[in-house]
Structure formats: structure tokens, C-alpha cells
Write a protein that holds these residues in place. Sequence first.
Motif, short mmCIF file in Angstrom:
data_model
loop_
_atom_site.label_atom_id
_atom_site.label_comp_id
_atom_site.label_asym_id
_atom_site.label_seq_id
_atom_site.Cartn_x
_atom_site.Cartn_y
_atom_site.Cartn_z
N VAL A 122 43.49 27.06 80.96
CA VAL A 122 42.63 27.74 79.99
C VAL A 122 43.01 29.22 79.86
O VAL A 122 42.56 29.89 78.93
CB VAL A 122 41.14 27.61 80.37
CG1 VAL A 122 40.69 26.16 80.24
CG2 VAL A 122 40.88 28.12 81.78
N ALA A 123 43.81 29.71 80.79
CA ALA A 123 44.29 31.09 80.70
C ALA A 123 45.62 31.20 81.44
O ALA A 123 45.83 30.53 82.46
CB ALA A 123 43.28 32.06 81.30
N PHE A 124 46.51 32.03 80.91
CA PHE A 124 47.84 32.19 81.51
C PHE A 124 48.24 33.66 81.44
O PHE A 124 48.10 34.31 80.41
CB PHE A 124 48.88 31.35 80.76
CG PHE A 124 50.30 31.56 81.24
CD1 PHE A 124 50.78 30.88 82.35
CD2 PHE A 124 51.14 32.44 80.57
CE1 PHE A 124 52.08 31.07 82.79
CE2 PHE A 124 52.44 32.64 81.00
CZ PHE A 124 52.91 31.94 82.12
N GLU A 125 48.70 34.18 82.57
CA GLU A 125 49.21 35.55 82.62
C GLU A 125 50.55 35.54 83.33
O GLU A 125 50.73 34.81 84.31
CB GLU A 125 48.25 36.47 83.39
CG GLU A 125 46.89 36.64 82.77
CD GLU A 125 45.98 37.50 83.64
OE1 GLU A 125 46.48 38.46 84.25
OE2 GLU A 125 44.78 37.18 83.75
N SER A 126 51.47 36.34 82.87
CA SER A 126 52.76 36.44 83.55
C SER A 126 53.27 37.87 83.48
O SER A 126 52.87 38.65 82.61
CB SER A 126 53.79 35.50 82.90
OG SER A 126 54.10 35.93 81.60
N VAL A 163 53.34 31.96 73.34
CA VAL A 163 54.65 32.63 73.39
C VAL A 163 54.96 33.15 74.79
O VAL A 163 56.08 33.03 75.28
CB VAL A 163 54.72 33.78 72.36
CG1 VAL A 163 56.04 34.53 72.48
CG2 VAL A 163 54.54 33.24 70.94
N GLU A 164 53.95 33.71 75.45
CA GLU A 164 54.16 34.28 76.79
C GLU A 164 54.64 33.22 77.78
O GLU A 164 55.58 33.44 78.54
CB GLU A 164 52.87 34.93 77.29
CG GLU A 164 53.03 35.68 78.60
CD GLU A 164 51.75 36.37 79.05
OE1 GLU A 164 51.79 37.09 80.06
OE2 GLU A 164 50.70 36.17 78.39
N GLN A 177 58.91 30.34 80.78
CA GLN A 177 59.69 29.16 81.13
C GLN A 177 61.17 29.38 80.85
O GLN A 177 62.03 28.95 81.63
CB GLN A 177 59.20 27.92 80.37
CG GLN A 177 59.98 26.65 80.78
CD GLN A 177 59.36 25.37 80.27
OE1 GLN A 177 58.20 25.32 79.90
NE2 GLN A 177 60.15 24.30 80.25
N LEU A 178 61.50 30.06 79.76
CA LEU A 178 62.89 30.39 79.47
C LEU A 178 63.51 31.19 80.60
O LEU A 178 64.61 30.87 81.08
CB LEU A 178 62.99 31.17 78.15
CG LEU A 178 64.36 31.77 77.83
CD1 LEU A 178 65.38 30.66 77.57
CD2 LEU A 178 64.26 32.71 76.62
N ASN A 179 62.81 32.21 81.05
CA ASN A 179 63.31 33.06 82.12
C ASN A 179 63.49 32.28 83.42
O ASN A 179 64.53 32.38 84.09
CB ASN A 179 62.34 34.23 82.33
CG ASN A 179 62.91 35.31 83.23
OD1 ASN A 179 64.11 35.36 83.50
ND2 ASN A 179 62.05 36.19 83.71
#
Length: 216
Positions: free
Chosen positions: A61-65, A170-171, A176-178
Motif C-alpha cells: 500500500v506504500a513504497f519508498e526507496s 515509477v519509483e 527494480q531496474l537498478n
Amino acid sequence: MCITIFPHLVSHKSAIEQLTDDELRTFKLFREKTERLYRAMKGTKIPIAKYTIERSSKKVVAFESRNPRFDEIELLAIKFRFFFAEKEPTYVFKVLNILSRCATDPWAKNYISRIRLWHREFLDQTDTSGKFGHPVSNEKIINLWFNSEIFHQDEEKSTQLNYVNEKIGVEASIYQLNIALRLCTTNVIAIYNTIHKTSKEHPFIYTPSHHFERRT
């Protein structure tokens, strides 16, 4: 040489079958490209992510990176492309095929097979996007970013990437790309360690002193 090679990673020295001049040039180019890739990776921070997951649905429900700046990830992508694009002489699986052919003892052959397995597993992983209930493999994430943003402007790939970004954000997509680039780079470095001294005058490869026998 800019990459530290620990003794335990190259403690088993193996003679190899004769390499063609083209194969020797490929190994030399692979080493050069790996050192540039390694410098680019060392210039980026290890990403950290925080997921907030709802107990009942087990959905994010929430994502921070803490992603590095995108231009830093882009530089890493530019250096990694030589190991990802199938038409490149330094394409990982192409170099592994050469190693599989020229290796002469079971320890070396099994280690090379294990690197191939690790690389395939890393490309197939969906750890980040899977937590959002929309699993997309690392290989596809790399392919979409490479062909819609970083190197090409393929309309179909852009549509697919936009769909993924709508589903996971997008974040998380950049995260995941990184992660995918960094994971796969570890296998590139493992190959580098194996061929770090290989030449016409020194027909040997180096692997750990461990029998990577596959067990059922």
C-alpha cells in the motif's frame, strides 16, 4: 585492473582448450568492458527500499526507496548494455558458451554452469514488482527501460513500460531496474575473475576450489 579479486575466488587453476584469435579478443574486450561497468556500479549507492504491506490483502500500500539519481542508473545501464544485448560479442551467455567449450575439468565446467544458472535466475526474478501483485521479470524491466527510455524510443515498449509503471509506480520500476543491473553485474564480475589472466601465452582459467556439482 580496478577490480579486487579475492584469492578464494580464483584458487583453482584450470587448463583450457585452445581459443581462437576472435575468442581471445572477446575475452580481452570483456575484461575492459567489465572494468568500466564496475566503476559505474561503484559510483551508485546501494538502493534501500521500504514496503508497507496491508495484512489482510498482503498487498503493498506504500513504497519508498532511496534510488540514486536516474542519470547514475543510466550510466550503469550504458555500461551494462554490452553484456545484455545478444548481438554484442560480450553478451554474457555468448561468453559463457566459449567458456563451456574450452573448460577441461569438471570443477571449472560446473562453476561455469553455475554462473549461467545464477544469471538466468537473476534475470527471471520478479521480487520487486511481484510484491505489488504484478510480477515483471528483471529481464523484461531492463528490456523495457533500455528500449523505451535509455537507448531507443520504441512505441510498443513505451506502452508496456507505462503499463508497468501504472501498476507498481515509477519509483518501484526504477528501483527494480537498478537492482536488476546490480545483481546481473555480480555475474559479469564472476566471469571476469575466471578469465582475468587468460591469454594465448597463459591458457588457463580460474575458479573457486569447490566442486559446484548439481544435485537432484
